[in-house]
Scaffold this active site. Structure first.
Site, PDB file in Angstrom:
ATOM      1  N   GLU A   1      52.629 -61.919  82.813  1.00  0.00           N
ATOM      2  CA  GLU A   1      53.584 -63.509  82.677  1.00  0.00           C
ATOM      3  C   GLU A   1      54.705 -63.282  83.706  1.00  0.00           C
ATOM      4  OE1 GLU A   1      55.126 -64.325  78.492  1.00  0.00           O
ATOM      5  OE2 GLU A   1      56.452 -65.357  79.179  1.00  0.00           O
TER       6      GLU A   1
ATOM      7  N   GLU B   1      52.459 -65.165  86.514  1.00  0.00           N
ATOM      8  CA  GLU B   1      52.370 -66.533  86.315  1.00  0.00           C
ATOM      9  C   GLU B   1      54.170 -67.282  86.599  1.00  0.00           C
ATOM     10  OE1 GLU B   1      51.682 -67.432  82.525  1.00  0.00           O
ATOM     11  OE2 GLU B   1      51.766 -69.672  82.585  1.00  0.00           O
TER      12      GLU B   1
ATOM     13  N   CYS C   1      54.953 -65.004  73.156  1.00  0.00           N
ATOM     14  CA  CYS C   1      55.037 -63.192  72.575  1.00  0.00           C
ATOM     15  C   CYS C   1      55.105 -64.063  71.044  1.00  0.00           C
ATOM     16  CB  CYS C   1      55.670 -62.626  72.460  1.00  0.00           C
ATOM     17  SG  CYS C   1      56.458 -62.483  74.477  1.00  0.00           S
TER      18      CYS C   1
ATOM     19  N   SER D   1      53.913 -70.375  78.765  1.00  0.00           N
ATOM     20  CA  SER D   1      52.722 -69.398  79.322  1.00  0.00           C
ATOM     21  C   SER D   1      51.489 -69.198  78.969  1.00  0.00           C
ATOM     22  CB  SER D   1      53.149 -67.668  79.398  1.00  0.00           C
ATOM     23  OG  SER D   1      52.775 -67.141  78.992  1.00  0.00           O
TER      24      SER D   1
ATOM     25  N   LYS E   1      51.764 -62.866  62.793  1.00  0.00           N
ATOM     26  CA  LYS E   1      51.154 -61.919  64.041  1.00  0.00           C
ATOM     27  C   LYS E   1      49.363 -62.619  62.483  1.00  0.00           C
ATOM     28  CE  LYS E   1      52.994 -60.703  67.557  1.00  0.00           C
ATOM     29  NZ  LYS E   1      52.601 -61.305  68.402  1.00  0.00           N
TER      30      LYS E   1
ATOM     31  N   GLU F   1      48.384 -64.964  64.151  1.00  0.00           N
ATOM     32  CA  GLU F   1      47.763 -65.281  65.782  1.00  0.00           C
ATOM     33  C   GLU F   1      46.241 -64.952  65.443  1.00  0.00           C
ATOM     34  OE1 GLU F   1      50.037 -64.673  69.509  1.00  0.00           O
ATOM     35  OE2 GLU F   1      49.652 -62.558  67.995  1.00  0.00           O
TER      36      GLU F   1
ATOM     37  N   GLU G   1      40.298 -68.800  68.652  1.00  0.00           N
ATOM     38  CA  GLU G   1      39.673 -68.535  69.892  1.00  0.00           C
ATOM     39  C   GLU G   1      40.364 -66.941  70.531  1.00  0.00           C
ATOM     40  OE1 GLU G   1      42.278 -70.161  68.466  1.00  0.00           O
ATOM     41  OE2 GLU G   1      43.934 -70.775  70.088  1.00  0.00           O
TER      42      GLU G   1
ATOM     43  N   CYS H   1      62.306 -60.616  66.731  1.00  0.00           N
ATOM     44  CA  CYS H   1      61.498 -59.787  66.073  1.00  0.00           C
ATOM     45  C   CYS H   1      62.319 -59.037  65.051  1.00  0.00           C
ATOM     46  CB  CYS H   1      60.801 -58.744  67.263  1.00  0.00           C
ATOM     47  SG  CYS H   1      59.758 -59.704  67.936  1.00  0.00           S
TER      48      CYS H   1
END
Lengths: 597, 121, 574
Positions: free
Chosen positions: C281, C284, C301, C321, C360, C363, C368, C505
């Site tokens: 990142e 990036e 994230c 990102s 999560k 996710e 994908e 978190c």
């Protein structure tokens, strides 16, 4: 300017429109033209007279001749006989229910005689869609007086001195409420009218909105000046389309004349008025729920404090009053607090409008001076009980109120006397009940209403009223148990003392009041499985009187469950085990041989 | 017109009151006999004259009409009733004498005795 | 200046500052008044009414959780009237509540059950039928069992007022009132981002994460499976709470021992891929900065946040990102590099992640997320489930020894650890970016401006020749403020870190229940303590990361990275 020698007032309130007043009006126009009277006689479309069961109502001035239940076919006769020849049409006059005598004049009818029409003074007398008619009746003079001769504090003092209390139910002193809103700090304040009339059978606010909308506008403008507000909202049920239309017209006309808008009466006071249509949830009559609804949120009350006076609409100090309260204000300011405080009882001043319904001969809106007795309202204004049956009780204050039994009929009506009798003023619903009413069923009916209208926010109201309703349903079905009354009482006590808003806090009232005055009826249902009024179907039993039955078999033929047996020309019998109590046999019997117990 | 003062409001009220005199009036009533006999004797013209006169002078009085009250030979009959006073009945009224009845009696309280046919308490 | 208020509670005189509630005042003299719906700062609406007390002169009983004390107030918490009313109200709540407590997910930590016990409820009257409403299990993250809902509205307040997602609200009226989505569809068909803040505040079993413990046990018991677990930065400071420790206790090493005892073949540290994320990142960001790419760069994230932007601000998806989250990078690396390096058939590898998060789970289930040819992550456990796993395994937590993570992904730097707290990703990125751009070592590694529980933090700094404006937001309500500012161009940044949950978190939806500001503060302090305790505190200095690039990925943003560690986003319907 054209002067008309006569005015024909045709009621265009919701009740009369429903019974055909629009057709009567059109026919009246035709006939006036046919008799060449269109330049002599003017048709005036008015708001509600409050005597809706007699509608459509037509009143001819200057004599004040009161015609009721006028049909299209009657119009020609009125025009030809009365308007042309000056002979009132006797058959259309109001006939007194007691004496059977004709009463030609509006003011002489018993229904109106005992009334003291202040708030309703213009309703049915002026054309609500013409601001000039309101002005002709001293309209907006109170606003002029307040804005040009009084300080806001003086206005509040005047309202305080008048003793006016909130007409929406709570009875909180109006002047004090205004004082709180005036004292609250804030650059922006709102005046809100609660026109979310939700009690079953109540329509006093609608009558004012439809019949005298400017009185409300003027009252709100005065309140706004008093508390330091420049904007108001009228929260009115969407189910009142005519009221909304009349309000819109009235607001537009007031704007045009500069009675709303900027710099009213050159005083620098600005006031803008908005209409907000509500979906008619009962709980939205609670002021914090109403405010939430205006803001576009779910119509639910919130915990007070903070009170709307400090934190109301959009978080700004706001004053909420109901229609009738505001409509009193111009009269108080114009005639002075002493005049107003001269009417009524020690703690309840002025008048109150009641919606008289139920088993009473004359139903409709009655505005009476506080302190009048229930007996006067029911038996003099209302003309007594239909079919001269026995009076049993009257429910006051709608689903939040309670019933008053016969022994308390001489109770002078005011806020405090009603509370101590276990009822409440509420918004002014009066439902009269005769001997054929089951009081347990009545309590069930009202609790069912509040239970359905509970917003579901706080536990006691949401869960508790449901459990109370279940118990009442059980009792009316004959499945009541020992201890049910005590359980009802303890649930009622908790719901009253722990609910978040007025809806929950008053929801058990119909149960408590009926328990207070008609406990024996509950006991009869529970212990004897008997409904003394013969209303509760599950508890009814049908039997055949042997001496009256001729054995025609009509009953046996209509019985859907073959519960009736017997030989032709001999008395029949009903098998109670099979009977489903539908009552078809009793209807079919031509000899009154079947009785319900 | 926009109202800016209490005076402005008053002016609008004046006009509004005129338009509403059939309902809102000072209690004075003029009543015209409009039975068949009355109409035959010219009651409609008398009525028109009264209305014109009342309109012209901006009076806040009620004009009513009634059917046959007897005394048909004296038609057109016109009653004038001022609050608290006797009801005066005039007979053989013509449009021409209407202005006198209005100015002398209705406005100033002086009964036009020559046409009076009855007085009632 | 605060005024002091004198009052009596149960006859006892006390003086408290104004604006104190009756409940808080009573607590000061050791009187506990039961409360249920109340949640400080989040749900102060006084609707359940179990906290009512008698106040002299008041017509009705008073909800003590939201009523402020007034001068001379006489409160009676235990008068017969107050006690009977509270008991009746509690009975009314319990009347329609399912009685299957023994098998309920909340058996053991149910607030309702605890309260009923404290209030001495021994019998539930009325004979009312229990609620029977359809279960919403439409999604991989959150299960809603409306039959167990007591309508306290905490979830609605969190979703609407804190997170501003407004996926759920009150629907219907009276006895039919429920919490529902628009058109009463499942959460999967609502704007829900699965942040799980609602689950974290629910007092009953009405809202829980979808439990994946069963699948994990099955994998552990399967001899064919090579089962690997990664543990997120934020759970090392919160897992202890599930096992009876004080908030803020750092339990990293005990946790590793426990998981090894449970039977995982390898216990790895997500900090490792946090460091890897910084490498990708960070580069990036540099690329976007120097090659006129889309800025600000928004971090990726937090899966709740990714769901949120896909749903509410899809026009900004090019700003997000393309890096996968550390969890997903870990899964991808395990099933490729690790499998290759240790010669394990990736088809037999089962990757579990222990996360402070319910999103999560969603996710990991994204279709994908399978660039290795296998789903990157097979099962996600929340902190709460991890605690249960350890308890179910019968492990004596108290007397557990310390042990280290397994190699080669056992080492994370301090930069990886601070991912667990709001501002951590930004600080970690800045530590690396500063050195990459200037080539000089930083004297001071602490970027304190971006730390803390404040909702939105901003900082300006120089990076070589560039003057940078960065922002850090936590909680989606604050994310909304940033996005609205970017939309109207009133705000302008180069780099923005956004975490869906309050505090990041450490306040995740999968964390021990009722994360209050105080517990979040303690967890955060522990995170920065852990950072300071580590020998390496910059991601690019992580030797395992360096080795990964050398042996496998070659360079940040390289072809393999692009394939395995980066993803793309799709606008979602509201």
């Amino acid at each position: 300017m054209q002067i008309y020698r006569g005015h024909v007032l045709i009621c265009a309130g919701t009740g009369c429109v429903a019974s055909g007043s629009k057709k009567v009006q059109a026919e009246m126009a035709n006939q006036l033209e046919a008799f060449n009277l269109e330049n002599d006689i003017k048709i005036v479309e008015t708001g509600c007279h409050g005597f809706c069961e007699m509608g459509p109502i037509v009143i001819v001035y200057p004599e004040g001749i009161f015609y009721c239940q006028v049909k299209m076919e009657d119009v020609k006769e009125i025009v030809e006989e009365h308007l042309l020849k000056g002979r009132p049409v006797k058959r259309l006059l109001f006939r007194d229910q007691m004496t059977e005598e004709m009463v030609p004049h509006y003011r002489d009818i018993d229904f109106y005689k005992k009334q003291n029409r202040i708030v309703l003074g213009n309703c049915g007398f002026i054309n609500p869609e013409n601001i000039k008619e309101y002005i002709a009746r001293d309209g907006y003079e109170a606003l002029a007086k307040a804005l040009t001769q009084m300080t806001p504090e003086q206005v509040i003092d005047e309202v305080k001195a008048s003793g006016l209390r909130g007409r929406g139910g709570g009875g909180f002193p109006t002047g004090l409420k205004w004082q709180f809103a005036r004292d609250a700090k804030g650059d922006k304040k709102y005046v809100i009218c609660n026109a979310d009339e939700g009690d079953p059978g109540a329509f006093m606010d609608r009558s004012v909105l439809e019949g005298d909308p400017h009185a409300l506008i003027e009252g709100m403008a005065i309140a706004a000046y008093a508390i330091g507000s420049d904007e108001g909202y009228i929260y009115v049920r969407a189910e009142y389309p005519l009221a909304i239309k009349r309000l819109q017209i009235a607001i537009a006309q007031a704007h045009e004349l500069g009675l709303l808008g900027k710099d009213i009466f050159g005083s620098g006071f600005n006031f803008k008025l908005n209409i907000k249509e509500g979906a008619g949830a009962f709980v939205c009559g609670e002021e914090t729920a109403l405010i939430a609804s205006i803001e576009g949120r779910r119509g639910e009350p919130r915990v007070r404090p903070p009170f709307p006076a400090n934190k109301g609409l959009w978080g700004k100090p706001s004053n909420v009053n109901n229609v009738e309260t505001f409509a009193n204000v111009p009269r108080i300011i114009a005639k002075g607090s002493q005049w107003y405080a001269g009417m009524g009882t020690e703690k309840s001043k002025g008048t109150k409008v009641f919606a008289l319904t139920g088993k009473v001969k004359n139903t409709g809106l009655a505005e009476v001076t506080m302190g009048l007795t229930l007996r006067e309202i029911i038996f003099e204004i209302g003309g007594g009980i239909i079919d001269d049956k026995k009076f049993k009780a009257v429910q006051i204050g709608g689903p939040s109120g309670g019933c008053i039994p016969e022994q308390l009929l001489d109770l002078p009506i005011d806020y405090d006397s009603l509370i101590s009798a276990g009822a409440m003023m509420g918004s002014g619903g009066l439902v009269v009940m005769d001997e054929d009413t089951c009081m347990v069923e009545l309590a069930r009916f009202f609790l069912n209403f509040t239970q359905m209208e509970s917003c579901g926010k706080c536990t006691p109201c949401r869960e508790g009223t449901k459990i109370m309703l279940d118990i009442l349903e059980r009792i009316t079905k004959g499945e009541g148990k020992e201890g049910d009354i005590e359980l009802l009482e303890s649930l009622a006590k908790t719901i009253k003392s722990t609910s978040l808003c007025g809806l929950g806090q008053t929801a058990p009232n119909p149960v408590l009041a009926t328990l207070r005055y008609f406990r024996d009826e509950y006991e009869a249902h529970i212990k004897e499985k008997r409904c003394p009024a013969g209303v509760c179907t599950a508890l009814a039993s049908y039997s055949i009187l042997e001496d009256k039955c001729i054995g025609c078999t009509a009953c046996a033929r209509v019985c859907p469950v073959n519960a009736i047996s017997g030989e032709v020309k001999k008395p029949h019998k009903i098998d109670p085990a099979k009977c489903i109590k539908c009552g078809a046999c009793a209807q079919a019997c031509k000899f009154n041989a079947i009785v319900k117990k | 017109m926009a109202i800016k003062t209490a005076e402005d409001l008053k002016k609008i009220k004046e006009v509004a009151l005129d338009e509403a005199t059939a309902r809102i009036n000072d209690g004075t009533q003029i009543m015209v006999g409009m039975g068949t006999c009355g109409i035959a004797a010219g009651a409609r013209d008398v009525m028109t004259a009264i209305m014109e006169e009342v309109g012209k002078r901006n009076l806040k009085i009620a004009i009513t009409w009634t059917g046959c009250i007897g005394m048909c030979e004296k038609e057109v009959l016109v009653d004038v009733l001022r609050p608290g006073e006797k009801r005066i009945t005039y007979g053989n009224v013509t449009p021409q004498i209407v202005p006198r009845i209005i100015t002398e009696h209705v406005i100033n309280g002086n009964i036009v005795e020559e046409y009076v046919v009855g007085k009632l308490d | 200046m605060t005024k002091n208020i004198n009052l009596t509670i149960n006859g006892q005189h006390l003086t408290v500052p104004e604006d104190t509630t009756i409940v808080d005042a009573a607590r000061q003299i050791g009187i506990e008044i039961p409360t249920l719906c109340h949640l400080k700062d989040t749900n102060e609406i006084g609707v359940c009414r179990v906290c009512v007390v008698e106040v002299k002169g008041a017509r009705n009983l008073i909800p003590s959780c939201i009523t402020k004390v007034t001068e001379g107030m006489e409160v009676m918490t235990n008068s017969p009237k107050a006690r009977e009313a509270r008991e009746m109200v509690m009975n009314l709540i319990l009347a329609t509540h399912p009685k299957d407590c023994l098998t309920c997910d909340r058996n053991g930590d149910c607030e309702l059950r605890t309260l009923a016990d404290k209030m001495g409820i021994k019998k539930v009257d009325f004979g009312a039928p229990v609620k029977d409403l359809p279960l919403d299990d439409s999604n991989p993250s959150i299960i809603r069992d409306q039959s167990k809902c007591i309508l306290c509205r905490r979830c609605v307040s969190v979703c609407n007022e804190v997170q501003k997602v407004s996926a759920i609200s009150m629907i219907n009226r009276g006895i039919g009132t429920t919490v529902g989505t628009a058109f009463d569809r499942g959460l999967a068909d609502s704007p829900c981002v699965f942040c799980g803040q609602c689950v974290n505040v629910c007092p009953t079993g009405a809202l829980t994460e979808r439990y994946n413990l069963r699948e994990v046990w099955d994998a552990l018991n399967d001899p064919e499976k090579h089962v690997v677990i990664q543990t997120a930065p934020a759970i090392r400071v919160s897992l202890g709470e599930e096992l009876g420790e004080e908030p803020g206790t750092i339990v990293t090493k005990k946790m590793v021992s426990a998981l090894r005892k449970v039977g995982f073949d390898k216990v790895f540290d997500t900090d490792f891929t946090a460091d890897l994320t910084i490498m990708e990142e960070g580069h990036e960001f540099l690329q976007r900065l120097t090659e006129n790419g889309k800025l600000p760069l928004l971090t990726s994230c937090s899966p709740g946040w990714v769901n949120y932007i896909e749903t509410f601000y899809p026009e900004f998806l090019d700003n997000v990102s393309s890096c996968k989250s550390p969890q997903q990078m870990f899964g991808a690396v395990i099933k490729t590099y690790y499998a290759e390096k240790f010669n394990i058939d990736p088809a037999t590898i089962y990757t579990v992640s222990a996360m402070p998060c319910t999103a999560k789970k969603y996710e990991a289930n994204r279709p994908e997320m399978n660039s290795s040819g296998y789903q990157d992550v097979d099962a996600v456990l929340t902190t709460r489930e991890l605690g249960l796993l350890i308890k179910e395994a019968g492990i004596d937590w108290k007397n557990l020894e310390d042990s280290q993570f397994d190699e080669p992904f056992g080492e994370g730097t301090g930069a990886g650890v601070i991912f667990g707290s709001s501002g951590g990703v930004m600080e970690a990125a800045l530590r690396t970016l500063s050195e990459v751009v200037t080539g000089k070592e930083l004297d001071n590694l602490d970027f304190k401006a971006v730390r803390g529980l404040e909702g939105i933090k901003e900082a300006e700094l120089t990076l070589g020749e560039h003057k940078l404006k960065v922002a850090v937001a936590n909680g989606l309500g604050n994310a909304q403020k940033i996005m609205e500012g970017l939309k109207t161009k009133e705000l302008d940044y180069h780099f923005v870190e956004i975490m869906a949950c309050p505090g990041g978190c450490i306040g995740g939806g999968g964390q021990p229940r009722l994360s209050s500001p105080e517990t979040r503060q303690k967890r955060m302090e522990a995170i920065y303590k852990a950072d300071l305790g580590l020998p390496r505190r910059k991601s690019h200095e992580n030797p395992a990361v360096q080795e990964l690039y050398k042996e496998f990925l070659k360079k940040p943003l390289g072809e393999k990275s692009h394939h395995l560690l980066h993803t793309s986003y799709t606008p979602q319907d509201i």
